[in-house]
Motif scaffolding. Structure first.
Motif, mmCIF file in Angstrom:
data_model
loop_
_atom_site.group_PDB
_atom_site.id
_atom_site.type_symbol
_atom_site.label_atom_id
_atom_site.label_comp_id
_atom_site.label_asym_id
_atom_site.label_seq_id
_atom_site.Cartn_x
_atom_site.Cartn_y
_atom_site.Cartn_z
ATOM 1 N N LEU A 282 5.785 -42.742 33.693
ATOM 2 C CA LEU A 282 5.018 -42.362 32.502
ATOM 3 C C LEU A 282 3.520 -42.458 32.770
ATOM 4 C CD1 LEU A 282 5.268 -41.534 29.506
ATOM 5 C CD2 LEU A 282 5.016 -43.954 28.945
ATOM 6 N N LYS A 283 3.093 -43.526 33.394
ATOM 7 C CA LYS A 283 1.671 -43.715 33.687
ATOM 8 C C LYS A 283 1.159 -42.610 34.616
ATOM 9 C CE LYS A 283 -1.576 -47.303 35.267
ATOM 10 N NZ LYS A 283 -2.202 -46.617 36.417
ATOM 11 N N TYR A 284 1.935 -42.306 35.645
ATOM 12 C CA TYR A 284 1.514 -41.277 36.592
ATOM 13 C C TYR A 284 1.449 -39.909 35.915
ATOM 14 C CZ TYR A 284 1.160 -38.736 41.006
ATOM 15 O OH TYR A 284 0.727 -37.927 42.038
ATOM 16 N N ALA A 285 2.478 -39.586 35.133
ATOM 17 C CA ALA A 285 2.504 -38.290 34.451
ATOM 18 C C ALA A 285 1.352 -38.161 33.471
ATOM 19 C CB ALA A 285 3.845 -38.121 33.724
ATOM 20 N N PHE A 286 1.052 -39.236 32.771
ATOM 21 C CA PHE A 286 -0.039 -39.207 31.798
ATOM 22 C C PHE A 286 -1.383 -39.024 32.496
ATOM 23 C CE2 PHE A 286 -3.051 -41.467 28.923
ATOM 24 C CZ PHE A 286 -2.919 -40.624 27.833
ATOM 25 N N GLU A 287 -1.606 -39.795 33.561
ATOM 26 C CA GLU A 287 -2.880 -39.726 34.274
ATOM 27 C C GLU A 287 -3.069 -38.396 34.988
ATOM 28 O OE1 GLU A 287 -2.756 -43.158 36.754
ATOM 29 O OE2 GLU A 287 -3.488 -44.516 35.170
ATOM 30 N N ARG A 288 -1.989 -37.754 35.403
ATOM 31 C CA ARG A 288 -2.080 -36.470 36.103
ATOM 32 C C ARG A 288 -2.172 -35.281 35.157
ATOM 33 N NH1 ARG A 288 -3.012 -34.216 39.307
ATOM 34 N NH2 ARG A 288 -1.477 -33.544 40.859
ATOM 35 N N GLY A 289 -2.106 -35.557 33.844
ATOM 36 C CA GLY A 289 -2.305 -34.486 32.871
ATOM 37 C C GLY A 289 -1.056 -33.738 32.475
ATOM 38 N N PHE A 290 0.117 -34.373 32.661
ATOM 39 C CA PHE A 290 1.370 -33.696 32.304
ATOM 40 C C PHE A 290 1.466 -33.444 30.801
ATOM 41 C CE2 PHE A 290 5.989 -33.938 31.287
ATOM 42 C CZ PHE A 290 6.390 -32.793 31.960
ATOM 43 N N PHE A 291 0.793 -34.295 30.011
ATOM 44 C CA PHE A 291 0.862 -34.154 28.557
ATOM 45 C C PHE A 291 -0.344 -33.430 27.972
ATOM 46 C CE2 PHE A 291 3.146 -38.104 29.681
ATOM 47 C CZ PHE A 291 4.420 -37.729 29.269
ATOM 48 N N ASN A 292 -1.235 -32.950 28.836
ATOM 49 C CA ASN A 292 -2.375 -32.182 28.346
ATOM 50 C C ASN A 292 -1.923 -30.834 27.802
ATOM 51 O OD1 ASN A 292 -3.943 -34.242 29.303
ATOM 52 N ND2 ASN A 292 -4.782 -33.116 31.044
ATOM 53 N N ILE A 293 -2.766 -30.229 26.978
ATOM 54 C CA ILE A 293 -2.515 -28.875 26.478
ATOM 55 C C ILE A 293 -3.676 -27.986 26.886
ATOM 56 C CG2 ILE A 293 -2.026 -27.459 24.454
ATOM 57 C CD1 ILE A 293 -1.203 -29.990 22.983
ATOM 58 N N PRO A 294 -3.495 -27.058 27.843
ATOM 59 C CA PRO A 294 -2.263 -26.862 28.623
ATOM 60 C C PRO A 294 -2.090 -27.938 29.686
ATOM 61 C CG PRO A 294 -3.979 -25.427 29.432
ATOM 62 C CD PRO A 294 -4.553 -26.125 28.230
ATOM 63 N N ARG A 295 -0.908 -28.008 30.269
ATOM 64 C CA ARG A 295 -0.615 -29.023 31.264
ATOM 65 C C ARG A 295 -1.474 -28.837 32.511
ATOM 66 N NH1 ARG A 295 5.999 -29.107 30.944
ATOM 67 N NH2 ARG A 295 6.144 -30.486 29.141
ATOM 68 N N SER A 296 -1.871 -29.982 33.073
ATOM 69 C CA SER A 296 -2.623 -29.960 34.326
ATOM 70 C C SER A 296 -1.711 -30.041 35.532
ATOM 71 C CB SER A 296 -3.617 -31.132 34.365
ATOM 72 O OG SER A 296 -4.497 -31.078 33.264
ATOM 73 N N SER B 129 2.694 -29.456 36.650
ATOM 74 C CA SER B 129 4.018 -29.032 36.208
ATOM 75 C C SER B 129 5.069 -30.089 36.537
ATOM 76 C CB SER B 129 4.404 -27.717 36.885
ATOM 77 O OG SER B 129 4.613 -27.923 38.273
ATOM 78 N N MET B 130 6.257 -29.942 35.980
ATOM 79 C CA MET B 130 7.358 -30.841 36.296
ATOM 80 C C MET B 130 7.735 -30.725 37.767
ATOM 81 S SD MET B 130 9.558 -33.148 35.256
ATOM 82 C CE MET B 130 9.995 -33.134 33.514
ATOM 83 N N ASP B 131 7.700 -29.512 38.310
ATOM 84 C CA ASP B 131 8.008 -29.318 39.736
ATOM 85 C C ASP B 131 7.026 -30.087 40.610
ATOM 86 O OD1 ASP B 131 10.238 -27.662 39.428
ATOM 87 O OD2 ASP B 131 9.006 -25.864 39.254
ATOM 88 N N GLU B 132 5.742 -30.043 40.249
ATOM 89 C CA GLU B 132 4.726 -30.750 41.027
ATOM 90 C C GLU B 132 4.880 -32.262 40.890
ATOM 91 O OE1 GLU B 132 0.979 -27.640 40.940
ATOM 92 O OE2 GLU B 132 1.493 -28.734 39.097
#
Length: 232
Positions: free
Chosen positions: A181-195, A197-200
């Motif tokens: 969760l921390k990594y996904a949040f910091e990498r912008g997974f929850f940004n709009i638009p996403r920074s 992707s799930m694949d990345e």
């Protein structure tokens, strides 16, 4: 995998009379049954609940147990926590998975936050959904087994949930949930638009997309529980 929009979370709060379950006919006395843990035994088609029952009289306790048995729900364990009445009783029960509200919700991709039953009504506060379609389907199917008394929806933002609990995330999340969760949040997974992707994310974390999805779902459910418990 479902098409999930993690920055468009919805919380469903539901009051429900589950007419085919043991709870519905216990309306002539006061009782509260608060579920503290639940799970599924898929091999046997059973749902297992750990709960605390508050009851005011011995005869009322007998009625609760009789209703459980009448609906083919096994009382695996029970123990009174305090002497006298009103009494708190710790119970573990097993029932048919096909009649379980929480199993229906899980099959449709909803996450249970918490539940308690009182005087014939099930209170789900609630179910966390990742799209409106899942909630609509759940409400459509749940009326086959009972009557919805009240429902409310609340839109949530992922950044608000995380920001409210940043200092405590590593306390109530396990290490894998916290890391993902921390990594996904910091990498912008929850940004709009996403920074990212799930694949990345999958490549960078060295985890499958389904594993990342599971960790994120579990994390969000725990965070929401922490917020609700704090407010109550």
């Amino acid at each position: 995998m479902r098409n999930i929009n993690y920055y468009n979370l919805i919380l469903l709060d539901l009051s429900y009379v589950h007419e085919v379950d043991w709870t519905a006919n216990l309306t002539d006395f006061d009782w509260v049954y608060r579920v503290t843990q639940a799970g599924f035994d898929y091999s046997r088609g059973e749902v297992v609940e750990v709960a605390t029952l508050r009851i005011n009289r011995k005869d009322d306790l007998r009625q609760v147990f009789n209703s459980l048995r009448k609906h083919d729900i096994d009382i695996v364990y029970f123990m009174g926590i305090n002497p006298g009445y009103p009494k708190y009783v710790k119970v573990i029960v097993k029932g048919n998975i096909d009649l379980s509200t929480r199993f229906l919700a899980q099959e449709l991709g909803l996450l249970e936050v918490y539940a308690y039953y009182t005087n014939g009504v099930e209170h789900w506060g609630g179910f966390l959904a990742f799209n409106r379609e899942s909630i609509d389907q759940f409400l459509k199917e749940v009326i086959n087994y009972g009557k919805v008394i009240n429902e409310s929806l609340k839109a949530l933002k992922i950044e608000d949930l995380i920001a409210a609990n940043t200092s405590k995330l590593d306390v109530f999340l396990n290490s894998s949930e916290y890391r993902v969760l921390k990594y996904a949040f910091e990498r912008g997974f929850f940004n709009i638009p996403r920074s990212i992707s799930m694949d990345e994310l999958s490549k960078e974390l060295g985890l499958s997309k389904s594993t990342i999805d599971r960790y994120i779902r579990s994390s969000l459910s725990k965070i929401l529980k922490a917020i609700i418990w704090r407010e109550n």
